[in-house]
Design a protein around this motif. Structure first.
Motif, PDB file in Angstrom:
ATOM      1  N   PRO A  41      -9.719  56.079  19.134  1.00 33.17           N
ATOM      2  CA  PRO A  41      -9.507  54.760  18.524  1.00 33.17           C
ATOM      3  C   PRO A  41      -9.632  53.647  19.562  1.00 33.17           C
ATOM      4  CG  PRO A  41      -7.888  56.306  17.715  1.00 33.17           C
ATOM      5  CD  PRO A  41      -8.628  57.010  18.814  1.00 33.17           C
ATOM      6  N   GLY A  42     -10.442  52.639  19.228  1.00 32.95           N
ATOM      7  CA  GLY A  42     -10.616  51.506  20.126  1.00 32.95           C
ATOM      8  C   GLY A  42     -11.613  51.721  21.239  1.00 32.95           C
ATOM      9  N   ASN A  43     -12.154  52.927  21.308  1.00 37.33           N
ATOM     10  CA  ASN A  43     -13.119  53.248  22.366  1.00 37.33           C
ATOM     11  C   ASN A  43     -14.502  53.495  21.790  1.00 37.33           C
ATOM     12  OD1 ASN A  43     -10.927  53.149  24.041  1.00 37.33           O
ATOM     13  ND2 ASN A  43     -10.955  55.304  24.606  1.00 37.33           N
ATOM     14  N   GLU A  44     -15.505  53.412  22.641  1.00 37.03           N
ATOM     15  CA  GLU A  44     -16.862  53.761  22.232  1.00 37.03           C
ATOM     16  C   GLU A  44     -17.017  55.283  22.221  1.00 37.03           C
ATOM     17  OE1 GLU A  44     -19.288  49.808  23.818  1.00 37.03           O
ATOM     18  OE2 GLU A  44     -19.754  51.802  24.599  1.00 37.03           O
ATOM     19  N   ARG A  45     -17.982  55.738  21.461  1.00 40.83           N
ATOM     20  CA  ARG A  45     -18.275  57.166  21.445  1.00 40.83           C
ATOM     21  C   ARG A  45     -18.809  57.566  22.816  1.00 40.83           C
ATOM     22  NH1 ARG A  45     -21.342  58.722  16.156  1.00 40.83           N
ATOM     23  NH2 ARG A  45     -19.438  57.771  15.381  1.00 40.83           N
ATOM     24  N   GLU A  46     -18.353  58.705  23.325  1.00 38.13           N
ATOM     25  CA  GLU A  46     -18.763  59.161  24.649  1.00 38.13           C
ATOM     26  C   GLU A  46     -19.219  60.605  24.615  1.00 38.13           C
ATOM     27  OE1 GLU A  46     -15.449  59.020  27.359  1.00 38.13           O
ATOM     28  OE2 GLU A  46     -14.287  60.481  26.234  1.00 38.13           O
ATOM     29  N   LEU A  47     -20.091  60.927  25.554  1.00 38.72           N
ATOM     30  CA  LEU A  47     -20.568  62.299  25.705  1.00 38.72           C
ATOM     31  C   LEU A  47     -19.473  63.163  26.307  1.00 38.72           C
ATOM     32  CD1 LEU A  47     -22.985  64.329  25.718  1.00 38.72           C
ATOM     33  CD2 LEU A  47     -23.440  63.529  28.049  1.00 38.72           C
ATOM     34  N   ALA A  91      -9.125  62.506  19.938  1.00 39.12           N
ATOM     35  CA  ALA A  91     -10.315  61.774  19.502  1.00 39.12           C
ATOM     36  C   ALA A  91     -10.922  62.491  18.305  1.00 39.12           C
ATOM     37  CB  ALA A  91     -11.344  61.714  20.634  1.00 39.12           C
ATOM     38  N   ARG A  92     -11.898  61.831  17.711  1.00 37.61           N
ATOM     39  CA  ARG A  92     -12.705  62.485  16.699  1.00 37.61           C
ATOM     40  C   ARG A  92     -13.936  63.027  17.420  1.00 37.61           C
ATOM     41  NH1 ARG A  92     -11.435  62.769  11.719  1.00 37.61           N
ATOM     42  NH2 ARG A  92     -12.937  63.572  10.188  1.00 37.61           N
ATOM     43  N   TYR A  93     -14.239  64.278  17.201  1.00 41.88           N
ATOM     44  CA  TYR A  93     -15.311  64.969  17.921  1.00 41.88           C
ATOM     45  C   TYR A  93     -16.509  65.170  16.989  1.00 41.88           C
ATOM     46  CZ  TYR A  93     -12.294  65.886  21.896  1.00 41.88           C
ATOM     47  OH  TYR A  93     -11.493  65.747  22.995  1.00 41.88           O
ATOM     48  N   TYR A  94     -17.669  64.913  17.540  1.00 45.37           N
ATOM     49  CA  TYR A  94     -18.928  65.006  16.795  1.00 45.37           C
ATOM     50  C   TYR A  94     -19.933  65.833  17.576  1.00 45.37           C
ATOM     51  CZ  TYR A  94     -17.089  60.752  14.564  1.00 45.37           C
ATOM     52  OH  TYR A  94     -16.307  59.840  13.913  1.00 45.37           O
ATOM     53  N   CYS A  95     -20.779  66.566  16.876  1.00 46.44           N
ATOM     54  CA  CYS A  95     -21.922  67.188  17.537  1.00 46.44           C
ATOM     55  C   CYS A  95     -23.177  66.421  17.119  1.00 46.44           C
ATOM     56  CB  CYS A  95     -22.046  68.663  17.201  1.00 46.44           C
ATOM     57  SG  CYS A  95     -22.655  69.006  15.547  1.00 46.44           S
ATOM     58  N   TRP A 104     -25.051  60.962  12.002  1.00 41.47           N
ATOM     59  CA  TRP A 104     -23.820  61.594  12.451  1.00 41.47           C
ATOM     60  C   TRP A 104     -23.110  62.291  11.292  1.00 41.47           C
ATOM     61  CZ3 TRP A 104     -22.573  61.654  17.575  1.00 41.47           C
ATOM     62  CH2 TRP A 104     -23.257  60.767  18.413  1.00 41.47           C
ATOM     63  N   GLY A 105     -22.453  63.389  11.628  1.00 42.63           N
ATOM     64  CA  GLY A 105     -21.608  64.048  10.650  1.00 42.63           C
ATOM     65  C   GLY A 105     -20.281  63.330  10.520  1.00 42.63           C
ATOM     66  N   GLN A 106     -19.363  63.930   9.792  1.00 47.78           N
ATOM     67  CA  GLN A 106     -18.058  63.297   9.592  1.00 47.78           C
ATOM     68  C   GLN A 106     -17.131  63.504  10.787  1.00 47.78           C
ATOM     69  OE1 GLN A 106     -18.863  66.229   8.452  1.00 47.78           O
ATOM     70  NE2 GLN A 106     -17.086  67.557   8.679  1.00 47.78           N
ATOM     71  N   GLY A 107     -17.503  64.425  11.657  1.00 48.52           N
ATOM     72  CA  GLY A 107     -16.668  64.704  12.819  1.00 48.52           C
ATOM     73  C   GLY A 107     -15.462  65.544  12.457  1.00 48.52           C
ATOM     74  N   THR A 108     -14.698  65.918  13.478  1.00 48.19           N
ATOM     75  CA  THR A 108     -13.470  66.675  13.267  1.00 48.19           C
ATOM     76  C   THR A 108     -12.407  66.114  14.211  1.00 48.19           C
ATOM     77  OG1 THR A 108     -12.538  68.914  13.110  1.00 48.19           O
ATOM     78  CG2 THR A 108     -14.103  68.516  14.907  1.00 48.19           C
ATOM     79  N   GLN A 109     -11.210  65.888  13.686  1.00 47.36           N
ATOM     80  CA  GLN A 109     -10.160  65.206  14.429  1.00 47.36           C
ATOM     81  C   GLN A 109      -9.370  66.178  15.288  1.00 47.36           C
ATOM     82  OE1 GLN A 109      -9.483  61.894  14.657  1.00 47.36           O
ATOM     83  NE2 GLN A 109      -7.840  62.373  16.122  1.00 47.36           N
ATOM     84  N   VAL A 110      -9.258  65.838  16.555  1.00 45.98           N
ATOM     85  CA  VAL A 110      -8.413  66.584  17.492  1.00 45.98           C
ATOM     86  C   VAL A 110      -7.294  65.656  17.947  1.00 45.98           C
ATOM     87  CG1 VAL A 110      -8.296  67.689  19.746  1.00 45.98           C
ATOM     88  CG2 VAL A 110     -10.282  68.075  18.269  1.00 45.98           C
ATOM     89  N   THR A 111      -6.075  66.093  17.742  1.00 44.67           N
ATOM     90  CA  THR A 111      -4.913  65.319  18.158  1.00 44.67           C
ATOM     91  C   THR A 111      -4.055  66.187  19.057  1.00 44.67           C
ATOM     92  OG1 THR A 111      -4.930  64.056  16.093  1.00 44.67           O
ATOM     93  CG2 THR A 111      -2.914  63.993  17.410  1.00 44.67           C
ATOM     94  N   VAL A 112      -3.833  65.719  20.275  1.00 43.41           N
ATOM     95  CA  VAL A 112      -3.030  66.464  21.252  1.00 43.41           C
ATOM     96  C   VAL A 112      -1.725  65.698  21.453  1.00 43.41           C
ATOM     97  CG1 VAL A 112      -2.957  67.492  23.533  1.00 43.41           C
ATOM     98  CG2 VAL A 112      -5.153  67.217  22.351  1.00 43.41           C
ATOM     99  N   SER A 113      -0.658  66.294  20.979  1.00 43.95           N
ATOM    100  CA  SER A 113       0.624  65.599  21.011  1.00 43.95           C
ATOM    101  C   SER A 113       1.752  66.612  20.882  1.00 43.95           C
ATOM    102  CB  SER A 113       0.712  64.582  19.877  1.00 43.95           C
ATOM    103  OG  SER A 113       1.996  63.990  19.820  1.00 43.95           O
ATOM    104  N   SER A 114       2.861  66.301  21.530  1.00 43.99           N
ATOM    105  CA  SER A 114       4.033  67.151  21.398  1.00 43.99           C
ATOM    106  C   SER A 114       4.952  66.605  20.303  1.00 43.99           C
ATOM    107  CB  SER A 114       4.770  67.236  22.737  1.00 43.99           C
ATOM    108  OG  SER A 114       5.078  65.930  23.211  1.00 43.99           O
TER     109      SER A 114
END
Length: 114
Positions: A41-47, A91-95, A104-114
């Motif tokens: 969120p708030g960032n550009e898509r990155e490799l 982030a949301r991850y895309y191939c 682009w596809g819909q992506g898949t959400q990865v959330t890393v949190s305790s």
């Protein structure tokens, strides 16, 4: 029509692992370099990582040593094994192709949190 369907994202605790998968269609997968990208969120898509047609991989510095990209040409899939996950990996991850196509596809959400 170029299409990507990503899956495997989830909520995971720091230090955990996930494996993302992507099924590609609409182009000659075996002759195509592939990559995973992410957008927080708030960032550009990155490799994140790329893999060429003969299996040579490149991983960006933030994920080097923790993530591994691999491909299965028979199944037209590209996957991302993610270990030692950190909150900053959220982030949301895309191939997509490498370099990416404007589809682009819909992506898949990865959330890393305790």
């Amino acid at each position: 029509q170029v299409q990507f369907v990503e899956s495997g994202g989830a909520l995971v605790q720091p230090g955990g692992s996930l494996r993302l998968s992507c099924v590609a269609s609409g182009f000659l997968f075996i002759f195509s370099d592939m990559a995973w990208y992410r957008q927080a969120p708030g960032n550009e898509r990155e490799l994140v990582a790329s893999i060429n047609t003969v299996g040579i991989t490149k991983h960006t510095d933030p994920v080097k040593g923790r993530f591994t990209i691999f491909r299965d040409n028979a199944k037209k899939t590209v996957s991302l094994q993610m270990n030692s996950l950190k909150p900053e990996d959220t982030a949301r991850y895309y191939c997509n192709l490498s370099p990416y196509a404007n589809s682009w596809g819909q992506g898949t959400q990865v959330t890393v949190s305790s």
